[in-house]
Scaffold this active site. Structure first.
Site, PDB file in Angstrom:
ATOM      1  N   GLY A 162      50.021  27.956  19.509  1.00 28.01           N
ATOM      2  CA  GLY A 162      50.148  26.996  18.404  1.00 28.01           C
ATOM      3  C   GLY A 162      49.709  25.589  18.753  1.00 28.01           C
ATOM      4  O   GLY A 162      49.380  24.802  17.866  1.00 28.01           O
ATOM      5  N   GLU A 163      49.736  25.266  20.033  1.00 29.05           N
ATOM      6  CA  GLU A 163      49.314  23.924  20.425  1.00 29.05           C
ATOM      7  C   GLU A 163      47.905  23.947  21.000  1.00 29.05           C
ATOM      8  O   GLU A 163      47.144  22.990  20.845  1.00 29.05           O
ATOM      9  CB  GLU A 163      50.311  23.340  21.429  1.00 29.05           C
ATOM     10  CG  GLU A 163      51.686  23.233  20.787  1.00 29.05           C
ATOM     11  CD  GLU A 163      52.704  22.469  21.597  1.00 29.05           C
ATOM     12  OE1 GLU A 163      53.610  21.888  20.975  1.00 29.05           O
ATOM     13  OE2 GLU A 163      52.632  22.458  22.839  1.00 29.05           O
TER      14      GLU A 163
ATOM     15  N   GLY B  78      57.622  21.075  11.389  1.00 32.48           N
ATOM     16  CA  GLY B  78      58.295  20.214  12.352  1.00 32.48           C
ATOM     17  C   GLY B  78      57.289  19.509  13.254  1.00 32.48           C
ATOM     18  O   GLY B  78      57.277  18.304  13.356  1.00 32.48           O
TER      19      GLY B  78
ATOM     20  N   PRO C 144      47.789  38.884  15.100  1.00 32.98           N
ATOM     21  CA  PRO C 144      46.534  38.137  14.936  1.00 32.98           C
ATOM     22  C   PRO C 144      46.494  37.319  13.643  1.00 32.98           C
ATOM     23  O   PRO C 144      45.839  36.287  13.584  1.00 32.98           O
ATOM     24  CB  PRO C 144      45.466  39.233  14.905  1.00 32.98           C
ATOM     25  CG  PRO C 144      46.094  40.407  15.584  1.00 32.98           C
ATOM     26  CD  PRO C 144      47.577  40.320  15.318  1.00 32.98           C
ATOM     27  N   LYS C 145      47.233  37.761  12.620  1.00 32.50           N
ATOM     28  CA  LYS C 145      47.192  37.033  11.348  1.00 32.50           C
ATOM     29  C   LYS C 145      47.951  35.708  11.454  1.00 32.50           C
ATOM     30  O   LYS C 145      47.418  34.650  11.129  1.00 32.50           O
ATOM     31  CB  LYS C 145      47.811  37.900  10.248  1.00 32.50           C
ATOM     32  CG  LYS C 145      47.650  37.337   8.862  1.00 32.50           C
ATOM     33  CD  LYS C 145      48.155  38.301   7.800  1.00 32.50           C
ATOM     34  CE  LYS C 145      46.989  38.821   6.988  1.00 32.50           C
ATOM     35  NZ  LYS C 145      47.395  39.671   5.862  1.00 32.50           N
TER      36      LYS C 145
END
Ligand code: FES
Ligand code: FES
Lengths: 751, 187
Positions: free
Chosen positions: A697-698, A247, A625-626
């Site tokens: 994530g950003e 997205g 962490p993965k």
């Protein structure tokens, strides 16, 4: 539950399941093709017809007439819907432009019709038989032309107040007095999310009730806005989106696929499935708006910033919002005198809106080149220059501290790990055969946000814990971290947890956006689990405060009861929502990092290859962490795209993005991306949530493009301030000494 | 299983063939199929819509992304660029033919272990491509980055990345995909 005081010790701190690298719980379905995405729902709504959307051929103007007779009589066609027969439609509160055009056209490829037919092929060919008489109006499509007169934008909700620049101290005087200054303008282009799964929806009516199986990051927003657009009651609408093929902000909002599928299904009296064609996606949907950013920095000779100004201009449709590219500049570096603001031009291009790290991604592309340029003027190492200007308090509100800020450690650890000291500060002076080698650094910064988030948790009589929340997993790993959270809270192994996501019949969650999803949604699950623990303890007649949930048992004093025994009388269900107090006002909550990049630039062709990449991130507790690492490497990849190739080319005459497919809009491929390294600082931020975790994530995208740009400069000595850095922008300017080398090599080869 | 949204069976309502449909017989994942399709139907839409093998994805329908990669006649192809009727008599392998959730193909298992995906939409195409890439390398077929066209090929990082470059992953899992493929190549 309300989170309004810093978190104490709680069951998550055990970190038996949370904080451990787990494979994705949905991994075996995704890798075998068994995870169902929206267009693939053969398991629901039997008798699905195919819809094909036609987009506007003009960018601005109106439809004088639309002729659908030929299409309607084409073989296999069941219905054609245009504004003329769609009935009255509203507009979603989150949409800037209408999702069905007509008679007014607001942007190129705005949907003008849907054809519904028995097959995809029949629908597609009938769509080509629709004749639209357009009357072209005049539009504004050129940001550079509109920028000089673009008005200041006010962030104040009260639009009656005049927009002003953010001022601290006296910028003009301090800048004029500074012995070392920089005044430079940078541009970033329009960018596309280009997620791999196209917008897609299956819509099915049963009387007044509508269900859509769609691909959307924010179930509650889609639910609200689709009901509002169609003028139906929210209780008559169900939105379902368990798997989403990416997205990046492009699926935050209700889009035309859902509206057109619903209209087509209504008209045809059968379920309809629609996927937007790839070439339509780029102009039909939202994009990250282009910016023109002027940055001025003034510093003492010792490298202390005395003045910072950052003014960014972007464009959007009427009533659209600006790209907030100055957001990070308010908080990132200390300087007593500051002047910051955004300008917004009206453009008639497709709607601009959030794309991964809206604001900071574009802003840091500029600011972090400016910091590199300034470091060079000062004769300082760019890592040191950033460290010298670190701040532990909000520069606009002295005394307001960051909840946790380890930017300096990110920079120092990264520099050591990357062998930064080997960098030659003189650009254009490091060679490896025909390759010019350069190293670059940039700061990563992105605010942490918390959003109200709810969940329901059940303990079934089989001892299985089921979580239901309308949270989505857009590749972020929500299924896995939510399962980990519930497993940790309830003291059960991961495989005893079932996670159900993405359905409007579940409690409303934060959804996926603004890197608030992981922290907020797991906090909502935490709250629901606290309630479930209380209910279980009550059932067992023990005090929930000292009950320990572990190994599938509840322990209290010297009593130890299997969880399954607590539900002998039937399953126990608990639901709660995490609300947030004022800790984010008391403390500035942000995430930090440092990106290091090595590039090689071919002296003959100017071609840029990324050789090494490292990110060091400080973002609170890392839940998995993965999957968190995957978020960061994916973001770093997108950053390479932003630095070197991504650009929607604007046709300023006709007002559309020309390169509207995946061949013309280039994104990084395997060959572009080397092994990427990510380091997470070991943190837990008790001021942000009981999970003590922040978004990641950003953050991973913020600053990457500038680190690449700075590495390219370090390699070539040619400063490019207009993204993307394609080789045509520096090839001719490569230093004379490289040209000499080139000529010598060519001559030698010719011999 | 910890994900509850996996449908267990499809609701079958076989569409009657449209006018002008043409017959076609092919073997997919070892299963023989006889169908009648509109001649405009791509192999990709035959798989996804007619045979309900939705593991193969449509990212662009224009040969630009690789999400639709399947192995036909032993070679990887973009199923969106191929009409179904061109595959009369062909043997086609799709992601569903490689492994199942309970019996993963080694590459599927390696993708899970190395987190070689995020949203999962490019993943079936990546895995089908990777299976074929390792076969191409074994067969000694050179690529743009092969230094020596006649020497035996090795699955180096550069070779694998070059050969996988027709499979876009917008989530950017490339670094992990390369590690997953390397692990299987070395096994
Ligand atoms: S769907 Fe076939 S290459 Fe993109
Ligand atoms: S995993 Fe999302 S595109 Fe590759």
């Amino acid at each position: 539950m309300k989170f309004d005081t810093p978190a104490g010790i709680n069951p998550i701190d055990r970190m038996k399941v949370v904080g451990v690298a787990h494979d994705r719980v949905d991994g075996k379905f995704k890798t075998t093709g068994m995870a169902p995405y929206a267009y693939e729902r053969h398991d629901v709504a039997p008798g699905q017809l195919y819809g094909f959307i036609l987009g506007s051929a003009i960018a601005k103007g109106h439809i004088a007439a639309i002729h659908t007779t030929h299409a309607e009589s084409a073989p296999g066609v069941r219905a054609v819907v245009t504004y003329a027969n769609a009935g009255k439609l509203g507009k979603g509160s989150k949409n800037t432009a209408n999702l069905l055009a007509g008679p007014e056209i607001e942007h190129y490829h705005q949907a003008v019709a849907i054809v519904v037919a028995d097959t995809f092929e029949a629908a597609r060919s009938a769509a080509a038989l629709i004749d639209v008489d357009y009357v072209r109006g005049t539009g504004h499509f050129d940001l550079a032309a509109a920028a000089p007169t673009a008005p200041l934008h006010s962030e104040d909700k009260d639009k009656s107040k005049p927009a002003v620049l953010d001022r601290v101290g006296d910028f003009e005087a301090a800048f004029a007095a500074a012995p070392v200054t920089l005044d430079a303008t940078y541009t970033t282009p329009d960018e596309a999310h280009a997620m791999m799964e196209p917008f897609a929806t299956v819509a099915s009516w049963s009387g007044d009730k509508l269900t859509v199986w769609t691909s959307n990051q924010m179930i509650a927003w889609a639910h609200d806005d689709l009901a509002q657009t169609l003028g139906i009651a929210k209780e008559n609408l169900r939105v379902n989106s368990p798997f989403i093929g990416g997205g990046f902000g492009g699926k935050l909002f209700l889009r035309a696929d859902a509206v057109m599928a619903a209209l087509g299904a209504k008209a045809a009296g059968r379920p309809v499935k629609v996927a937007m064609t790839r070439p339509m996606m780029f102009n039909n949907s939202t994009h990250r708006p282009a910016t023109i950013q002027r940055i001025r920095l003034g510093a003492t000779r010792g490298g202390k910033l005395t003045s910072i100004s950052h003014i960014s201009t972007s464009g959007n449709l009427p009533d659209g919002s600006p790209e907030t590219a100055t957001a990070q500049t308010k908080l990132l570096y200390a300087a007593p005198n500051r002047l910051i603001g955004t300008r917004l031009a009206v453009l008639d291009l497709p709607e601009g809106n959030a794309m991964r790290a809206p604001g900071e991604a574009s802003g840091l592309m500029a600011l972090e080149i400016a910091m590199d340029e300034m470091a060079e003027k000062l004769g300082m190492d760019p890592v040191e220059f950033r460290i010298v200007n670190d701040t532990q308090e909000d520069p606009e509100k002295p005394g307001r501290l960051f909840s946790q800020r380890q930017l300096i450690r990110c920079l120092r650890d990264g520099a050591a790990r990357f062998d930064w000291s080997a960098r030659n500060p003189r650009p254009g002076n490091t060679r490896d055969g025909d390759q010019l080698i350069g190293l670059g650094v940039a700061t990563a910064f992105r605010n942490n946000l918390n959003v109200t988030s709810g969940a329901r948790v059940r303990l079934g009589h089989d001892g299985v814990v089921t979580v239901e929340t309308d949270m989505t997993d857009i590749g972020t790993g929500s299924y896995t971290i939510i399962a980990q959270t519930a497993a940790e809270m309830m003291g059960v192994p991961l495989d005893r947890v079932v996670v159900r996501l993405g359905d409007s019949s579940f409690p409303v969650s934060a959804g996926s956006g603004g890197q608030f999803g992981a922290g907020s949604s797991t906090s909502g699950v935490y709250a629901a689990c606290v309630k479930l623990r209380e209910a279980i303890a009550q059932n067992l007649g023990v005090n929930s405060a000292d009950a320990v949930f572990e190994d599938g048992h509840v322990r209290s004093g010297n009593r130890r009861v299997a969880l399954a025994d607590a539900v002998r009388g039937g399953e126990i269900v608990a639901e709660d929502t995490m609300h947030w107090g004022d800790l984010d006002k008391e403390y500035q909550q942000s995430t930090f990092g440092a990106h290091f990049v090595e590039v090689a630039v071919d002296a003959f062709t100017g071609e840029i290859r990324v050789r090494r990449m490292l990110a060091v991130c400080a973002a609170g507790r890392v839940l998995n962490p993965k999957t968190a690492r995957s978020q960061v490497i994916g973001a770093m990849t997108m950053g390479v795209g932003g630095a070197l190739m991504e650009e929607l080319a604007v046709d300023t005459r006709f007002g559309f993005f020309v390169n509207h497919d995946l061949a013309g809009y280039e994104v990084p491929v395997h060959a572009d991306i080397p092994h990427q390294e990510v380091i997470f600082l070991d943190e837990a931020d008790d001021k942000v949530s009981p999970m003590k975790a922040k978004g990641i994530g950003e953050l991973g995208l913020c600053g990457v493009a500038a680190a690449v740009a700075n590495a390219v400069y370090n390699a070539t000595g040619v400063r490019v301030r207009d993204y993307p850095i394609t080789l045509d922008k520096h090839l001719e300017k490569l230093p004379a000494l490289i040209q000499a080398l080139t000529i010598r090599n060519v001559c030698e080869k010719a011999k | 299983m910890t994900v509850a949204a996996i449908p267990t069976k499809s609701v079958r309502a076989a569409p009657s063939p449209p006018p002008g449909a043409m017959p076609l017989a092919l073997t997919i994942n070892g299963e023989h199929h006889r169908v009648e399709v509109d001649p405009r139907t791509t192999l990709l839409d035959l798989l996804r819509d007619h045979l309900r093998l939705t593991g193969t994805k449509k990212g662009c329908d224009h040969g630009q992304c690789g999400a639709c990669t399947v192995i036909a006649g032993g070679k990887r192809i973009n199923a969106c660029l191929s009409l179904a009727l061109q595959h009369d008599g062909d043997k086609v392998t799709t992601i569903e033919g490689l492994g199942t959730p309970d019996r993963l193909h080694p590459l599927q298992a390696a993708f899970v272990k190395h987190d070689g995906f995020q949203c999962g939409y490019c993943t079936p195409g990546q895995i089908c491509s990777a299976v074929a890439v390792l076969g191409e390398i074994k067969a000694g077929i050179p690529s743009h980055v092969s230094a020596d066209l006649t020497a035996p090929m090795r699955a180096t990082n550069a070779e694998v990345r070059e050969r996988m470059s027709g499979n876009i992953c917008r989530c950017g899992a490339y670094s992990n995909i390369a590690e997953a493929i390397a692990e299987v190549a070395a096994a």
